[in-house]
Enzyme design. Structure first.
Site, mmCIF file in Angstrom:
data_model
loop_
_atom_site.group_PDB
_atom_site.id
_atom_site.type_symbol
_atom_site.label_atom_id
_atom_site.label_comp_id
_atom_site.label_asym_id
_atom_site.label_seq_id
_atom_site.Cartn_x
_atom_site.Cartn_y
_atom_site.Cartn_z
ATOM 1 N N ASP A 1 17.316 -0.905 -2.522
ATOM 2 C CA ASP A 1 16.478 -1.496 -3.567
ATOM 3 C C ASP A 1 16.123 -2.923 -3.168
ATOM 4 O OD1 ASP A 1 15.456 -0.849 -6.420
ATOM 5 O OD2 ASP A 1 16.092 -2.951 -6.472
HETATM 6 C C1 LIG Z 1 8.646 -7.794 -0.729
HETATM 7 C C2 LIG Z 1 8.210 -6.471 -0.173
HETATM 8 C C3 LIG Z 1 8.428 -5.284 -0.829
HETATM 9 N N1 LIG Z 1 8.012 -4.098 -0.307
HETATM 10 C C4 LIG Z 1 8.239 -2.831 -1.002
HETATM 11 C C5 LIG Z 1 9.490 -2.073 -0.521
HETATM 12 C C6 LIG Z 1 9.749 -1.139 -1.654
HETATM 13 O O1 LIG Z 1 8.998 0.060 -1.445
HETATM 14 C C7 LIG Z 1 9.184 -1.872 -2.869
HETATM 15 C C8 LIG Z 1 10.298 -2.312 -3.773
HETATM 16 O O2 LIG Z 1 10.627 -1.281 -4.629
HETATM 17 P P1 LIG Z 1 11.974 -0.442 -4.585
HETATM 18 O O3 LIG Z 1 12.317 -0.097 -6.002
HETATM 19 O O4 LIG Z 1 13.012 -1.147 -3.766
HETATM 20 O O5 LIG Z 1 11.578 0.888 -3.796
HETATM 21 P P2 LIG Z 1 10.518 2.016 -4.147
HETATM 22 O O6 LIG Z 1 10.454 2.282 -5.618
HETATM 23 O O7 LIG Z 1 9.223 1.718 -3.438
HETATM 24 O O8 LIG Z 1 11.151 3.290 -3.399
HETATM 25 P P3 LIG Z 1 12.542 4.057 -3.687
HETATM 26 O O9 LIG Z 1 13.205 3.439 -4.877
HETATM 27 O O10 LIG Z 1 12.168 5.486 -3.912
HETATM 28 O O11 LIG Z 1 13.348 3.893 -2.416
HETATM 29 O O12 LIG Z 1 8.457 -2.987 -2.377
HETATM 30 C C9 LIG Z 1 7.342 -4.056 0.908
HETATM 31 O O13 LIG Z 1 6.953 -2.970 1.381
HETATM 32 N N2 LIG Z 1 7.118 -5.227 1.574
HETATM 33 C C10 LIG Z 1 7.517 -6.440 1.097
HETATM 34 O O14 LIG Z 1 7.277 -7.475 1.763
#
Ligand SMILES: Cc1cn([C@H]2C[C@H](O)[C@@H](COP(=O)(O)OP(=O)(O)OP(=O)(O)O)O2)c(=O)[nH]c1=O
EC number: 3.6.1.9
Length: 191
Positions: free
Chosen positions: A70
């Site tokens: 997360d």
């Molecule tokens: C800050 C940042 C976040 N992110 C993304 C990663 C995560 O996908 C999202 C944060 O949300 P998360 O809740 O961590 O993940 P998710 O809902 O996309 O996927 P899952 O819970 O099914 O594993 O933001 C990037 O891709 N690049 C970045 O620089």
């Protein structure tokens, strides 16, 4: 002894790609369906860890190791949302422009015997002061959609980030150093 089975509890293509970067292909990918609402006054670190633990526990995969992550973007104690519309993305960019923020990336690995291990990566990131034109261009990119804090460091936003301390992979969504350590400690054969 048979090799341990790994399930990635994630709907995020980034997490799968990041695992592949260190040579790991999970046996299965099963998104965890949990309520991701932060508790009132919940601290960003506590929230990230709770979400990773809940995702790892939510997937029903007997005899498997389940890996979940997360990523939470925070300005001080304030948790920024995963931007789903332009207003939210603009509000995030306003908050991030010209100042440092932190990115908490928690990972949890649950073992078949019920043991759960947790690791946290904390990074600090600074955006340049964004002009109205830069903000508009970033909004047009659409890259903020579904991203914590309304940006993706792996895309165009990299050109707006003047400083990073911590883990680039952690900011993208899966801190690879911590992930490798966790998987090795659970018995996965990683060179
Ligand atoms: C800050 C940042 C976040 N992110 C993304 C990663 C995560 O996908 C999202 C944060 O949300 P998360 O809740 O961590 O993940 P998710 O809902 O996309 O996927 P899952 O819970 O099914 O594993 O933001 C990037 O891709 N690049 C970045 O620089």
């Amino acid at each position: 002894m048979t090799a341990p089975t790994l399930v990635l509890a994630s709907a995020s293509p980034r997490r799968l790609e990041l695992l592949a970067q260190i040579g790991i292909t999970p046996d299965r990918v099963v998104p965890a369906d949990i309520d991701e609402t932060p508790h009132s006054k919940e601290l960003p670190r506590v929230y990230a860890e709770r979400m990773a633990l809940e995702k790892a526990s939510a997937v029903d995969a007997p005899y498997c190791h389940v890996l979940a992550g997360d990523t939470v973007v925070a300005v001080g104690r304030r948790i920024l949302p995963k931007a789903e519309n332009e207003d939210q993305a603009r509000a995030c960019l306003d908050l991030l422009s010209g100042r440092r923020h932190r990115v908490f990336s928690a990972i949890a690995l649950s073992a078949p015997d019920g043991d759960v291990r947790l690791k946290l990566s904390v990074s600090a990131v600074k955006f340049k002061r964004l002009s109205a034109e830069e903000q508009d261009a970033y909004i047009r990119s659409q890259e903020w959609r579904g991203k914590a804090g309304g940006y993706a460091i792996q895309g165009e936003a990299a050109g707006l980030i003047s400083w990073l301390q911590g883990s680039h992979s952690g900011v993208v969504g899966l801190p690879l150093y911590e992930t490798r350590t966790l998987l090795r400690s659970a018995g996965f054969a990683i060179a």
